[in-house]
Write an enzyme that holds these catalytic residues in place. Structure first.
Site, PDB file in Angstrom:
ATOM      1  N   LYS A  79      41.972  41.579  55.981  1.00 42.27           N
ATOM      2  CA  LYS A  79      42.898  42.346  55.123  1.00 42.27           C
ATOM      3  C   LYS A  79      44.186  42.701  55.866  1.00 42.27           C
ATOM      4  CE  LYS A  79      44.362  45.276  51.958  1.00 42.27           C
ATOM      5  NZ  LYS A  79      44.922  44.798  50.686  1.00 42.27           N
TER       6      LYS A  79
ATOM      7  N   GLY B  52      49.023  50.317  42.939  1.00 40.36           N
ATOM      8  CA  GLY B  52      50.159  50.906  43.637  1.00 40.36           C
ATOM      9  C   GLY B  52      51.314  51.277  42.720  1.00 40.36           C
ATOM     10  N   ASN B  53      51.558  50.449  41.725  1.00 43.29           N
ATOM     11  CA  ASN B  53      52.697  50.689  40.830  1.00 43.29           C
ATOM     12  C   ASN B  53      52.615  52.009  40.089  1.00 43.29           C
ATOM     13  OD1 ASN B  53      53.587  48.167  41.482  1.00 43.29           O
ATOM     14  ND2 ASN B  53      54.338  47.825  39.412  1.00 43.29           N
TER      15      ASN B  53
ATOM     16  N   LYS C 158      40.209  42.051  41.260  1.00 41.22           N
ATOM     17  CA  LYS C 158      40.143  42.794  39.989  1.00 41.22           C
ATOM     18  C   LYS C 158      39.173  42.118  39.032  1.00 41.22           C
ATOM     19  CE  LYS C 158      44.927  44.266  40.344  1.00 41.22           C
ATOM     20  NZ  LYS C 158      44.606  45.363  41.267  1.00 41.22           N
TER      21      LYS C 158
ATOM     22  N   LYS D 134      39.980  48.718  46.814  1.00 43.02           N
ATOM     23  CA  LYS D 134      39.831  49.760  45.792  1.00 43.02           C
ATOM     24  C   LYS D 134      39.237  49.221  44.483  1.00 43.02           C
ATOM     25  CE  LYS D 134      43.511  49.540  42.557  1.00 43.02           C
ATOM     26  NZ  LYS D 134      44.027  48.257  42.888  1.00 43.02           N
TER      27      LYS D 134
HETATM   28  P1  ADP Z   1      47.495  46.616  42.410  1.00 44.67           P
HETATM   29  O1  ADP Z   1      48.407  47.382  43.309  1.00 44.67           O
HETATM   30  O2  ADP Z   1      47.502  47.134  41.004  1.00 44.67           O
HETATM   31  O3  ADP Z   1      46.116  46.412  42.967  1.00 44.67           O
HETATM   32  P2  ADP Z   1      48.044  43.789  43.013  1.00 44.67           P
HETATM   33  O4  ADP Z   1      49.413  43.427  43.476  1.00 44.67           O
HETATM   34  O5  ADP Z   1      46.952  43.822  44.012  1.00 44.67           O
HETATM   35  O6  ADP Z   1      48.192  45.178  42.223  1.00 44.67           O
HETATM   36  O7  ADP Z   1      47.594  42.803  41.837  1.00 44.67           O
HETATM   37  C1  ADP Z   1      48.443  42.564  40.711  1.00 44.67           C
HETATM   38  C2  ADP Z   1      49.244  41.270  40.933  1.00 44.67           C
HETATM   39  O8  ADP Z   1      48.369  40.145  40.872  1.00 44.67           O
HETATM   40  C3  ADP Z   1      50.274  40.958  39.893  1.00 44.67           C
HETATM   41  O9  ADP Z   1      51.475  41.651  40.103  1.00 44.67           O
HETATM   42  C4  ADP Z   1      50.427  39.436  40.025  1.00 44.67           C
HETATM   43  O10 ADP Z   1      51.570  39.113  40.802  1.00 44.67           O
HETATM   44  C5  ADP Z   1      49.197  38.988  40.814  1.00 44.67           C
HETATM   45  N1  ADP Z   1      48.434  37.882  40.206  1.00 44.67           N
HETATM   46  C6  ADP Z   1      47.899  36.849  40.923  1.00 44.67           C
HETATM   47  N2  ADP Z   1      47.244  35.996  40.133  1.00 44.67           N
HETATM   48  C7  ADP Z   1      47.350  36.491  38.874  1.00 44.67           C
HETATM   49  C8  ADP Z   1      46.856  36.035  37.602  1.00 44.67           C
HETATM   50  N3  ADP Z   1      46.129  34.933  37.481  1.00 44.67           N
HETATM   51  N4  ADP Z   1      47.134  36.797  36.525  1.00 44.67           N
HETATM   52  C9  ADP Z   1      47.877  37.930  36.626  1.00 44.67           C
HETATM   53  N5  ADP Z   1      48.373  38.390  37.814  1.00 44.67           N
HETATM   54  C10 ADP Z   1      48.111  37.688  38.922  1.00 44.67           C
HETATM   55 MG    MG Z   2      45.618  45.283  44.797  1.00 39.35          MG
END
Ligand code: ADP
Ligand code: MG
Length: 298
Positions: free
Chosen positions: A117, A9-10, A261, A199
Protein backbone atom coordinates in the site's frame (compact mmCIF):
# COMPACT_ATOMS: atom_id res chain seq x y z
CA UNK A 1 -33.25 -0.54 9.22
CA UNK A 2 -29.54 -0.64 9.98
CA UNK A 3 -27.12 0.90 7.47
CA UNK A 4 -23.35 1.20 7.10
CA UNK A 5 -22.25 4.16 4.96
CA UNK A 6 -18.56 4.32 3.93
CA UNK A 7 -17.24 7.73 2.86
CA UNK A 8 -14.20 8.20 0.63
CA UNK A 9 -11.68 11.00 0.68
CA UNK A 10 -13.80 13.32 -1.45
CA UNK A 11 -16.65 13.39 0.99
CA UNK A 12 -14.26 14.56 3.67
CA UNK A 13 -12.94 17.61 1.86
CA UNK A 14 -13.64 21.02 3.38
CA UNK A 15 -15.11 19.79 6.63
CA UNK A 16 -12.32 21.45 8.59
CA UNK A 17 -14.50 23.99 10.29
CA UNK A 18 -18.26 24.13 10.43
CA UNK A 19 -18.60 27.35 8.46
CA UNK A 20 -21.48 26.16 6.35
CA UNK A 21 -23.68 23.14 6.09
CA UNK A 22 -22.17 20.37 4.01
CA UNK A 23 -25.13 19.60 1.72
CA UNK A 24 -23.82 16.16 0.64
CA UNK A 25 -24.25 14.93 4.20
CA UNK A 26 -27.95 15.87 4.44
CA UNK A 27 -29.24 12.56 2.99
CA UNK A 28 -27.24 10.66 5.64
CA UNK A 29 -28.74 12.86 8.36
CA UNK A 30 -32.19 12.31 6.84
CA UNK A 31 -31.67 8.54 6.94
CA UNK A 32 -30.92 8.85 10.65
CA UNK A 33 -33.71 11.25 11.63
CA UNK A 34 -36.27 9.06 9.84
CA UNK A 35 -35.56 6.41 12.46
CA UNK A 36 -32.84 4.22 10.94
CA UNK A 37 -29.64 3.04 12.61
CA UNK A 38 -26.65 4.54 10.80
CA UNK A 39 -22.90 3.93 11.09
CA UNK A 40 -20.59 6.16 9.05
CA UNK A 41 -17.09 4.89 8.26
CA UNK A 42 -14.46 6.93 6.45
CA UNK A 43 -11.06 6.86 4.78
CA UNK A 44 -7.85 8.57 5.93
CA UNK A 45 -5.44 8.07 3.00
CA UNK A 46 -4.14 11.63 2.54
CA UNK A 47 -4.16 12.38 6.29
CA UNK A 48 -2.24 9.29 7.45
CA UNK A 49 0.23 9.75 4.59
CA UNK A 50 0.89 13.32 5.70
CA UNK A 51 1.41 12.30 9.34
CA UNK A 52 3.73 9.47 8.29
CA UNK A 53 5.84 12.00 6.36
CA UNK A 54 6.19 14.09 9.52
CA UNK A 55 6.99 11.49 12.13
CA UNK A 56 8.14 7.88 12.23
CA UNK A 57 5.39 6.67 14.57
CA UNK A 58 3.71 3.30 14.53
CA UNK A 59 0.99 3.33 11.84
CA UNK A 60 -1.66 2.09 14.30
CA UNK A 61 -1.01 5.20 16.41
CA UNK A 62 -1.13 7.47 13.36
CA UNK A 63 -4.43 5.87 12.30
CA UNK A 64 -5.81 6.53 15.79
CA UNK A 65 -4.81 10.20 15.41
CA UNK A 66 -6.69 10.45 12.11
CA UNK A 67 -9.77 8.68 13.53
CA UNK A 68 -9.94 11.29 16.27
CA UNK A 69 -9.38 14.26 13.99
CA UNK A 70 -11.51 13.27 11.00
CA UNK A 71 -14.10 11.75 13.32
CA UNK A 72 -14.50 14.98 15.25
CA UNK A 73 -14.78 17.07 12.08
CA UNK A 74 -17.30 14.66 10.56
CA UNK A 75 -19.22 14.65 13.83
CA UNK A 76 -19.46 18.44 13.82
CA UNK A 77 -20.64 18.42 10.21
CA UNK A 78 -23.18 15.64 10.89
CA UNK A 79 -24.53 17.44 13.95
CA UNK A 80 -25.24 20.48 11.76
CA UNK A 81 -26.83 18.25 9.10
CA UNK A 82 -29.06 16.50 11.65
CA UNK A 83 -30.09 19.85 13.07
CA UNK A 84 -31.06 21.00 9.56
CA UNK A 85 -33.35 17.99 9.04
CA UNK A 86 -36.83 17.74 10.35
CA UNK A 87 -37.84 14.28 11.43
CA UNK A 88 -39.17 12.11 14.14
CA UNK A 89 -36.05 12.49 16.30
CA UNK A 90 -35.59 15.67 18.23
CA UNK A 91 -32.23 17.38 18.06
CA UNK A 92 -29.81 16.23 20.71
CA UNK A 93 -26.29 17.57 21.15
CA UNK A 94 -24.99 14.07 21.81
CA UNK A 95 -26.84 12.43 18.90
CA UNK A 96 -23.54 11.42 17.32
CA UNK A 97 -20.74 9.29 18.78
CA UNK A 98 -17.22 8.77 17.44
CA UNK A 99 -15.68 5.42 18.31
CA UNK A 100 -11.94 4.79 18.14
CA UNK A 101 -12.04 1.38 16.47
CA UNK A 102 -9.46 -1.39 16.36
CA UNK A 103 -9.38 -4.05 13.67
CA UNK A 104 -7.51 -7.31 14.16
CA UNK A 105 -5.06 -8.43 11.50
CA UNK A 106 -2.86 -11.51 11.12
CA UNK A 107 0.77 -10.63 12.03
CA UNK A 108 1.84 -13.51 9.77
CA UNK A 109 0.30 -11.85 6.72
CA UNK A 110 2.52 -11.77 3.62
CA UNK A 111 1.96 -7.99 3.59
CA UNK A 112 4.62 -7.68 6.32
CA UNK A 113 7.24 -9.29 4.08
CA UNK A 114 6.05 -7.61 0.90
CA UNK A 115 4.07 -4.42 1.65
CA UNK A 116 1.81 -3.15 -1.15
CA UNK A 117 0.00 0.00 0.00
CA UNK A 118 1.63 3.29 -1.12
CA UNK A 119 1.33 6.18 1.36
CA UNK A 120 2.66 9.71 1.63
CA UNK A 121 4.34 11.76 -1.04
CA UNK A 122 6.56 10.87 -3.97
CA UNK A 123 10.36 11.01 -3.60
CA UNK A 124 13.19 11.53 -6.05
CA UNK A 125 15.72 8.68 -6.46
CA UNK A 126 18.39 10.09 -4.11
CA UNK A 127 15.88 11.12 -1.46
CA UNK A 128 14.31 7.66 -1.65
CA UNK A 129 17.70 6.02 -1.08
CA UNK A 130 18.29 8.22 1.97
CA UNK A 131 14.89 7.53 3.57
CA UNK A 132 14.98 3.77 2.98
CA UNK A 133 15.70 1.87 6.19
CA UNK A 134 14.96 -1.41 7.91
CA UNK A 135 11.56 0.06 8.87
CA UNK A 136 10.76 2.01 5.74
CA UNK A 137 10.23 0.23 2.42
CA UNK A 138 10.40 2.39 -0.70
CA UNK A 139 9.19 1.11 -4.05
CA UNK A 140 9.57 2.55 -7.51
CA UNK A 141 6.06 3.07 -8.89
CA UNK A 142 4.95 4.89 -11.99
CA UNK A 143 5.36 8.56 -11.09
CA UNK A 144 8.38 8.09 -8.82
CA UNK A 145 9.43 6.51 -5.54
CA UNK A 146 6.95 6.03 -2.74
CA UNK A 147 6.84 4.47 0.68
CA UNK A 148 4.78 1.26 0.80
CA UNK A 149 3.33 -0.18 3.99
CA UNK A 150 1.63 -3.46 4.94
CA UNK A 151 -2.16 -3.47 4.40
CA UNK A 152 -3.41 -6.88 5.57
CA UNK A 153 -7.10 -7.81 5.45
CA UNK A 154 -9.10 -7.21 8.67
CA UNK A 155 -10.17 -10.38 10.51
CA UNK A 156 -12.25 -8.87 13.30
CA UNK A 157 -13.40 -5.52 14.71
CA UNK A 158 -12.97 -5.26 18.46
CA UNK A 159 -15.49 -2.43 18.90
CA UNK A 160 -18.31 -4.08 16.87
CA UNK A 161 -20.29 -4.83 20.04
CA UNK A 162 -19.83 -1.31 21.39
CA UNK A 163 -21.00 0.12 18.05
CA UNK A 164 -24.17 -2.03 18.20
CA UNK A 165 -24.91 -0.83 21.72
CA UNK A 166 -24.54 2.82 20.70
CA UNK A 167 -26.90 2.20 17.76
CA UNK A 168 -29.50 0.61 20.04
CA UNK A 169 -29.14 3.63 22.27
CA UNK A 170 -30.13 5.91 19.36
CA UNK A 171 -26.76 7.34 18.36
CA UNK A 172 -25.49 7.97 14.87
CA UNK A 173 -22.07 6.29 15.07
CA UNK A 174 -18.86 7.29 13.30
CA UNK A 175 -16.45 4.34 13.45
CA UNK A 176 -13.70 2.29 11.81
CA UNK A 177 -12.06 5.42 10.37
CA UNK A 178 -9.15 4.76 8.02
CA UNK A 179 -9.99 1.06 8.03
CA UNK A 180 -9.42 0.77 11.77
CA UNK A 181 -6.42 0.86 14.09
CA UNK A 182 -4.41 -2.24 13.11
CA UNK A 183 -3.82 -4.60 16.03
CA UNK A 184 -2.89 -8.22 16.54
CA UNK A 185 -3.76 -10.31 19.57
CA UNK A 186 -1.68 -12.65 21.68
CA UNK A 187 -3.94 -14.30 24.22
CA UNK A 188 -5.59 -11.37 25.95
CA UNK A 189 -2.86 -8.94 24.94
CA UNK A 190 -3.42 -6.45 22.15
CA UNK A 191 -0.47 -5.27 20.07
CA UNK A 192 -0.48 -2.07 18.00
CA UNK A 193 0.79 -3.00 14.54
CA UNK A 194 2.83 -1.00 12.05
CA UNK A 195 0.23 -1.43 9.32
CA UNK A 196 -2.82 0.18 7.74
CA UNK A 197 -6.08 -1.47 6.68
CA UNK A 198 -8.22 -0.78 3.62
CA UNK A 199 -11.32 1.18 4.67
CA UNK A 200 -13.62 -0.52 2.14
CA UNK A 201 -12.69 -3.96 3.51
CA UNK A 202 -13.15 -2.98 7.16
CA UNK A 203 -16.45 -1.21 6.42
CA UNK A 204 -17.73 -4.37 4.74
CA UNK A 205 -16.60 -6.52 7.68
CA UNK A 206 -18.37 -4.15 10.07
CA UNK A 207 -21.57 -4.28 7.98
CA UNK A 208 -21.46 -8.09 8.15
CA UNK A 209 -20.63 -8.20 11.87
CA UNK A 210 -23.50 -5.91 12.90
CA UNK A 211 -25.97 -7.51 10.44
CA UNK A 212 -26.56 -4.35 8.42
CA UNK A 213 -29.62 -4.34 6.15
CA UNK A 214 -27.67 -2.50 3.45
CA UNK A 215 -24.11 -1.35 2.82
CA UNK A 216 -23.28 1.86 0.94
CA UNK A 217 -19.92 3.04 -0.37
CA UNK A 218 -20.02 6.71 -1.36
CA UNK A 219 -17.17 8.01 -3.52
CA UNK A 220 -16.49 10.52 -6.31
CA UNK A 221 -17.96 8.57 -9.26
CA UNK A 222 -21.57 7.51 -9.98
CA UNK A 223 -20.69 3.88 -9.40
CA UNK A 224 -18.61 1.08 -10.89
CA UNK A 225 -18.19 1.14 -14.66
CA UNK A 226 -17.23 -1.49 -17.17
CA UNK A 227 -14.50 -0.35 -19.58
CA UNK A 228 -13.75 2.60 -17.30
CA UNK A 229 -11.89 5.34 -19.15
CA UNK A 230 -12.04 3.33 -22.39
CA UNK A 231 -14.33 2.98 -25.37
CA UNK A 232 -17.62 1.40 -24.38
CA UNK A 233 -17.47 2.80 -20.81
CA UNK A 234 -20.79 2.13 -19.15
CA UNK A 235 -22.16 2.49 -15.61
CA UNK A 236 -23.22 -0.77 -13.99
CA UNK A 237 -26.67 -0.11 -12.54
CA UNK A 238 -28.78 -2.79 -10.87
CA UNK A 239 -26.92 -6.09 -10.99
CA UNK A 240 -26.57 -9.47 -9.30
CA UNK A 241 -23.79 -10.94 -7.23
CA UNK A 242 -22.83 -13.43 -9.93
CA UNK A 243 -22.80 -10.81 -12.72
CA UNK A 244 -20.63 -8.51 -10.61
CA UNK A 245 -18.25 -11.40 -9.85
CA UNK A 246 -17.86 -11.89 -13.60
CA UNK A 247 -17.06 -8.18 -14.14
CA UNK A 248 -14.49 -8.40 -11.33
CA UNK A 249 -12.83 -11.46 -12.90
CA UNK A 250 -12.77 -9.69 -16.28
CA UNK A 251 -10.55 -6.99 -14.74
CA UNK A 252 -12.85 -3.97 -15.07
CA UNK A 253 -11.94 -2.51 -11.67
CA UNK A 254 -8.62 -0.89 -10.85
CA UNK A 255 -6.60 -2.28 -7.91
CA UNK A 256 -6.36 0.18 -5.04
CA UNK A 257 -9.46 2.18 -5.99
CA UNK A 258 -12.57 0.51 -7.43
CA UNK A 259 -11.48 -3.13 -6.98
CA UNK A 260 -11.54 -3.07 -3.15
CA UNK A 261 -14.98 -1.38 -3.22
CA UNK A 262 -16.49 -4.03 -5.48
CA UNK A 263 -14.82 -6.81 -3.48
CA UNK A 264 -16.15 -5.29 -0.22
CA UNK A 265 -19.68 -5.16 -1.65
CA UNK A 266 -19.51 -8.74 -2.95
CA UNK A 267 -18.32 -10.03 0.44
CA UNK A 268 -21.27 -8.27 2.10
CA UNK A 269 -23.93 -9.50 -0.37
CA UNK A 270 -22.54 -13.06 -0.34
CA UNK A 271 -22.58 -13.24 3.47
CA UNK A 272 -25.91 -11.53 4.16
CA UNK A 273 -28.08 -11.81 1.06
CA UNK A 274 -28.67 -8.06 1.46
CA UNK A 275 -27.90 -5.26 -0.99
CA UNK A 276 -24.70 -3.23 -1.40
CA UNK A 277 -24.42 0.05 -3.31
CA UNK A 278 -21.54 2.06 -4.79
CA UNK A 279 -22.63 5.62 -5.49
CA UNK A 280 -21.61 9.25 -5.63
CA UNK A 281 -21.45 11.26 -2.39
CA UNK A 282 -22.99 14.20 -4.27
CA UNK A 283 -26.03 12.02 -4.94
CA UNK A 284 -26.32 10.06 -1.71
CA UNK A 285 -30.12 10.38 -1.59
CA UNK A 286 -30.40 8.46 -4.87
CA UNK A 287 -27.97 5.81 -3.64
CA UNK A 288 -30.04 5.27 -0.47
CA UNK A 289 -33.12 4.80 -2.68
CA UNK A 290 -31.21 2.17 -4.72
CA UNK A 291 -31.22 4.38 -7.84
CA UNK A 292 -28.59 6.19 -9.97
CA UNK A 293 -25.76 4.04 -8.61
CA UNK A 294 -24.31 0.53 -8.82
CA UNK A 295 -26.77 -1.58 -6.85
CA UNK A 296 -25.68 -5.16 -6.19
CA UNK A 297 -28.41 -7.51 -5.04
CA UNK A 298 -28.11 -11.20 -4.11
P1 ADP B 1 -12.26 6.76 -2.26
O1 ADP B 1 -11.42 7.86 -1.70
O2 ADP B 1 -13.72 7.08 -2.26
O3 ADP B 1 -11.94 5.41 -1.69
P2 ADP B 1 -10.86 5.93 -4.71
O4 ADP B 1 -10.06 6.95 -5.45
O5 ADP B 1 -10.13 4.91 -3.92
O6 ADP B 1 -11.93 6.73 -3.84
O7 ADP B 1 -11.81 5.14 -5.74
C1 ADP B 1 -12.65 5.85 -6.65
C2 ADP B 1 -11.96 5.97 -8.01
O8 ADP B 1 -11.90 4.68 -8.63
C3 ADP B 1 -12.67 6.80 -9.04
O9 ADP B 1 -12.41 8.17 -8.88
C4 ADP B 1 -12.12 6.24 -10.36
O10 ADP B 1 -11.08 7.06 -10.86
C5 ADP B 1 -11.50 4.89 -9.98
N1 ADP B 1 -11.94 3.75 -10.80
C6 ADP B 1 -11.10 2.76 -11.23
N2 ADP B 1 -11.75 1.84 -11.93
C7 ADP B 1 -13.05 2.23 -11.95
C8 ADP B 1 -14.24 1.65 -12.53
N3 ADP B 1 -14.21 0.51 -13.21
N4 ADP B 1 -15.40 2.31 -12.34
C9 ADP B 1 -15.45 3.48 -11.65
N5 ADP B 1 -14.34 4.06 -11.09
C10 ADP B 1 -13.17 3.45 -11.23
MG1 MG C 1 -10.01 4.35 -1.87
Amino acid sequence: MRYVVALGGNALQNIDRQLELKRELLPIAQLYVSGNEVVITHGNGPQVGELANLEAKNLAVLTAQTQAEIGTKLQTAMTAAIDACSGSRTYKRDATAVVLSRAVIDPGSGEFRNPTKPIGRFYGASEAARIKSSHIVIKKLHGGYRRVVPSPPPKDIIEAGTIKELLSDGHLVIACGGGGIAVSTNGNAIILMDAVIDKDRTSSLLARKIDADAFFILTNVKGAYVNYGKRGQSLIKRTSLSQMERYLDQGHFEQGSMYPKVEACLDFVRATGNTAVIGNITNAGEAFAFGAATVIGP
